[in-house]
Design a protein around this motif. Sequence first.
Motif, PDB file in Angstrom:
ATOM      1  N   ASN A   1       0.851  -1.182   0.000  1.00  0.00           N
ATOM      2  CA  ASN A   1       0.000   0.000   0.000  1.00  0.00           C
ATOM      3  C   ASN A   1       0.892   1.239   0.000  1.00  0.00           C
ATOM      4  O   ASN A   1       1.805   1.345   0.812  1.00  0.00           O
ATOM      5  CB  ASN A   1      -0.893  -0.020   1.244  1.00  0.00           C
ATOM      6  N   GLN A   2       0.636   2.171  -0.917  1.00  0.00           N
ATOM      7  CA  GLN A   2       1.400   3.419  -1.019  1.00  0.00           C
ATOM      8  C   GLN A   2       2.898   3.130  -1.161  1.00  0.00           C
ATOM      9  O   GLN A   2       3.732   3.686  -0.457  1.00  0.00           O
ATOM     10  CB  GLN A   2       1.139   4.304   0.202  1.00  0.00           C
TER      11      GLN A   2
ATOM     12  N   THR B   1       6.446   3.501  -2.422  1.00  0.00           N
ATOM     13  CA  THR B   1       7.209   4.613  -2.986  1.00  0.00           C
ATOM     14  C   THR B   1       8.190   4.097  -4.022  1.00  0.00           C
ATOM     15  O   THR B   1       8.956   3.174  -3.762  1.00  0.00           O
ATOM     16  CB  THR B   1       7.974   5.371  -1.887  1.00  0.00           C
TER      17      THR B   1
ATOM     18  N   LYS C   1       7.136   8.703  -6.629  1.00  0.00           N
ATOM     19  CA  LYS C   1       5.675   8.641  -6.662  1.00  0.00           C
ATOM     20  C   LYS C   1       5.242   7.454  -5.838  1.00  0.00           C
ATOM     21  O   LYS C   1       6.013   6.517  -5.613  1.00  0.00           O
ATOM     22  CB  LYS C   1       5.159   8.484  -8.106  1.00  0.00           C
ATOM     23  N   ARG C   2       3.978   7.458  -5.401  1.00  0.00           N
ATOM     24  CA  ARG C   2       3.437   6.378  -4.582  1.00  0.00           C
ATOM     25  C   ARG C   2       2.111   5.880  -5.148  1.00  0.00           C
ATOM     26  O   ARG C   2       1.057   6.397  -4.788  1.00  0.00           O
ATOM     27  CB  ARG C   2       3.234   6.860  -3.140  1.00  0.00           C
ATOM     28  N   PRO C   3       2.183   4.891  -6.033  1.00  0.00           N
ATOM     29  CA  PRO C   3       0.920   4.285  -6.479  1.00  0.00           C
ATOM     30  C   PRO C   3       0.165   3.728  -5.268  1.00  0.00           C
ATOM     31  O   PRO C   3       0.770   3.326  -4.272  1.00  0.00           O
ATOM     32  CB  PRO C   3       1.375   3.159  -7.409  1.00  0.00           C
ATOM     33  N   ASP C   4      -1.154   3.699  -5.368  1.00  0.00           N
ATOM     34  CA  ASP C   4      -1.964   3.251  -4.237  1.00  0.00           C
ATOM     35  C   ASP C   4      -1.647   1.819  -3.829  1.00  0.00           C
ATOM     36  O   ASP C   4      -1.395   1.548  -2.656  1.00  0.00           O
ATOM     37  CB  ASP C   4      -3.454   3.401  -4.554  1.00  0.00           C
ATOM     38  N   LEU C   5      -1.673   0.909  -4.778  1.00  0.00           N
ATOM     39  CA  LEU C   5      -1.363  -0.498  -4.485  1.00  0.00           C
ATOM     40  C   LEU C   5      -0.465  -1.045  -5.582  1.00  0.00           C
ATOM     41  O   LEU C   5      -0.690  -0.783  -6.762  1.00  0.00           O
ATOM     42  CB  LEU C   5      -2.630  -1.354  -4.442  1.00  0.00           C
TER      43      LEU C   5
ATOM     44  N   GLU D   1      -4.540   2.070  -9.116  1.00  0.00           N
ATOM     45  CA  GLU D   1      -4.757   3.456  -8.708  1.00  0.00           C
ATOM     46  C   GLU D   1      -6.222   3.615  -8.332  1.00  0.00           C
ATOM     47  O   GLU D   1      -7.110   3.364  -9.148  1.00  0.00           O
ATOM     48  CB  GLU D   1      -4.381   4.420  -9.838  1.00  0.00           C
TER      49      GLU D   1
ATOM     50  N   GLN E   1      -3.589  10.001 -13.361  1.00  0.00           N
ATOM     51  CA  GLN E   1      -2.575   9.731 -12.346  1.00  0.00           C
ATOM     52  C   GLN E   1      -1.627   8.632 -12.815  1.00  0.00           C
ATOM     53  O   GLN E   1      -0.408   8.750 -12.687  1.00  0.00           O
ATOM     54  CB  GLN E   1      -3.238   9.320 -11.025  1.00  0.00           C
TER      55      GLN E   1
ATOM     56  N   TYR F   1       2.443   8.647 -13.637  1.00  0.00           N
ATOM     57  CA  TYR F   1       3.402   7.632 -13.164  1.00  0.00           C
ATOM     58  C   TYR F   1       4.244   7.099 -14.320  1.00  0.00           C
ATOM     59  O   TYR F   1       5.445   6.871 -14.170  1.00  0.00           O
ATOM     60  CB  TYR F   1       2.684   6.464 -12.489  1.00  0.00           C
TER      61      TYR F   1
END
Length: 164
Positions: A75-76, A78, A92-96, A109, A126, A130
């Motif tokens: 999760n998140q 980096t 960047k930090r994709p959601d999963l 995302e 988004q 990325y």
Amino acid sequence: MQRINPAVPQSSLQEALKEVERIHSPELLAANEIFHRLLTEGVKVSYQKDGQDRGNLVWLIDFAKPDNNEFVVANQFTVIDLSPHGGNDQNKRPDLVLFVNGLPLVVIELKNPADENATIKAAYKQVDTYKHTIPSLFTTNAILVISDGLEAKADRCRQVSADS
């Protein structure tokens, strides 16, 4: 990799891993296609055994016995892209991000459904950001998922769009 490829010497496993890590192309789709071939057809390696040259395939995933693989959901997560085609060391930090044997195969995302500006198109934009700032994440990407909390879209590689 050793668990999946027990007959292959450690040095050849390292060689296979380096081959995957060396995949770089200014075209994301081209790099992804190279990785997909290695993933589905195996990584060709050669080594000496009993004084003879041997060839073998190193498998990155055990498709026959899924329990031999390691699955992780982050999760998140980096990502800092340091590749030659990356986004100038931005992170960047994709959601999963879903990993199989350490390979980031799925990027998800998600947008907050309570936010009226959270649309499937915003999720797509988004992911597009990325792709430009952390392209190395998408070399091994097999599936992209975008969602606004009400609607979700998934597609292989980078072909997901807000309109499809």
